[in-house]
Enzyme design. Structure first.
Site, PDB file in Angstrom:
ATOM      1  CE1 TYR A  77     -10.406  -0.823   9.495  1.00  0.00           C
ATOM      2  CE2 TYR A  77     -11.048   0.107  11.620  1.00  0.00           C
ATOM      3  CZ  TYR A  77     -10.150   0.015  10.568  1.00  0.00           C
ATOM      4  OH  TYR A  77      -8.989   0.753  10.600  1.00  0.00           O
TER       5      TYR A  77
ATOM      6  N   GLY B 147       1.986   4.690   3.857  1.00  0.00           N
ATOM      7  CA  GLY B 147       2.940   3.776   3.242  1.00  0.00           C
ATOM      8  C   GLY B 147       3.971   4.514   2.409  1.00  0.00           C
TER       9      GLY B 147
ATOM     10  N   GLY C 286       0.807  -1.213   0.000  1.00  0.00           N
ATOM     11  CA  GLY C 286       0.000   0.000   0.000  1.00  0.00           C
ATOM     12  C   GLY C 286       0.843   1.267   0.000  1.00  0.00           C
TER      13      GLY C 286
END
Length: 418
Positions: free
Chosen positions: A168, A23, A17
């Site tokens: 999540y 990232g 990512g």
């Protein structure tokens, strides 16, 4: 900010990512040392709404003095991950550091989360992190000071962090459990740690979740890049830690954290999974002009502010029953102004009823807008809704007959306590 020391010079980082956001920030920080960076992400073509591709990120890495390899990788696909790992080893001779940054987020409740979204989050956050680690570890074991760093939170099992977005939380905590297990499994061989922000970080995901106005409550991605740099510069016996960015930077002598703020001096929004509950985050966002997209149905838990409105709702909750719900069949929302302003709800449509702070889980049948002082009087039996409406103290949006039903419920409540 944390200065570059050259400790990552010549080392090879595999970052998932890494085409944008945190990232990429970690990649650019390491690039200033002259590190080799594998940009492992899906975005090969420009996205209509999101900035950056794996190729533009690679260009930025090389402009700062690093070397880059851009790989199209969906970390749910074992073959794509394996191919990227092999290309990295072929180009740079090995892999020293794995940063599991790629993540998917969908902050909805159980009934509102399609299985496609559940599979996406579990596939990227949990399975993708586990699988990428599994495929990179054989190469890390050959490195002199190997690290795995997962961008995941401390394991906080307070139910408040599950109730509004169970899927999540399970997926994100899966990344953290990889840290917990692998740190012990490879102790003495590979440093395995987690990093999480103390406050919200301005990224494309945060802009999506927070809406307009959230940016000024965030810190820049630089704080996470600096914190990651500190962790990745440690020897491999620094392992099994769930690091919070602000804490590790303070330990390293960084006292001016305002330098990381998008708008220095502005109050900051705490991130998930730490100390402040979701309702507090929502309130802070709204106070500073943001429109949070992750509002969940409030529970009967007492909000941190307490006060007369919460006291009233505690009495309301005490008299809720299936009979009251059956006779009323309506969901109410109260938009209160004045000294104790806020949004509250009363669900008399499902189960045995529920009430609390925040918006209701389903669209309200009736929205009542009034001053908080008048609200307290109304539920204490000192001001009838009809008189409040006629005098202009109460504005009602929705079915008036349902508004009148509320009087019956309040009558029962007052017989009980008020």
């Amino acid at each position: 900010m944390i200065p570059n020391t050259g400790k990552l010079a010549g080392r090879t980082l595999f970052i998932t990512g890494a085409s944008r956001g945190i990232g990429k920030a970690i990649a650019l920080k390491a690039a200033r040392d002259g590190a080799n960076i594998i940009i492992a992400a899906k975005t090969a073509q420009p996205h209509p709404k999101l900035p950056g591709t794996i190729y533009t990120a690679a260009q930025e890495v090389e402009q700062l003095g690093g070397k880059a390899l851009a790989c199209v990788v969906d970390i749910r696909d074992e073959r794509q991950v394996e191919d990227a790992v092999q290309k990295a080893v072929a180009k740079f001779g090995g892999i020293d550091i794995l940063v599991n940054n790629a993540s998917a987020i969908n902050l909805t409740g159980t009934l509102d989360t399609p299985m496609k979204k559940v599979d996406l989050m579990l596939g990227i956050n949990l399975r993708g992190t586990y699988m990428t680690s599994k495929l990179v570890i054989p190469h890390l074991l050959k490195a002199p000071s190997p690290h795995i760093l997962n961008l995941s939170p401390p394991l906080n099992l307070n139910p408040v962090w599950f109730k509004n977005h169970t899927a999540y939380t399970m997926a994100k905590y899966g990344m953290s459990m990889c840290v917990l297990g692998m740190a012990e499994e490879f102790r003495g061989q590979i440093a395995v740690n987690a990093l999480w922000p103390k406050t919200a970080i301005q990224t494309a995901a945060m802009d999506m979740l927070g809406g307009d106005g959230v940016g000024k409550q965030c810190r820049k991605v630089d704080i996470m890049a600096d914190a990651a740099y500190v962790i990745l510069s440690q020897p491999k016996d620094f392992t099994g830690h769930f690091v919070v960015d602000e804490d590790i930077l303070r330990e390293r002598g960084v006292s001016d954290l305002d330098q990381y703020a998008v708008q220095p001096g502005h109050p900051l929004l705490p991130d998930f999974f730490l100390d402040d509950a979701p309702d507090v985050l929502v309130q802070q966002m709204e106070q500073h002009g943001a429109t949070p997209a992750f509002k969940g149905p409030s529970s009967s838990a007492t909000p941190p502010s307490g006060g007369p409105i919460e006291s009233t709702f505690q009495v309301i909750r005490d008299v809720l029953s299936e009979d009251v719900v059956k006779s009323t069949q309506a969901v109410y929302q109260f938009d209160l102004s004045g000294e104790h302003s806020g949004v509250w709800f009363l669900d008399l449509k499902s189960g045995s009823g529920s009430a609390g702070q925040g918006q209701p889980a389903t669209k309200a049948d009736v929205v009542m807008t009034m001053d908080s002082a008048d609200f307290s009087k109304m539920f204490a039996g000192k001001l009838k809704p009809t008189l409040a409406f006629m005098s202009g103290k109460l504005r009602i949006k929705g079915d008036m007959t349902l508004a009148l039903k509320l009087e019956k419920m309040m009558s029962r409540m007052n017989k009980s306590k008020l």
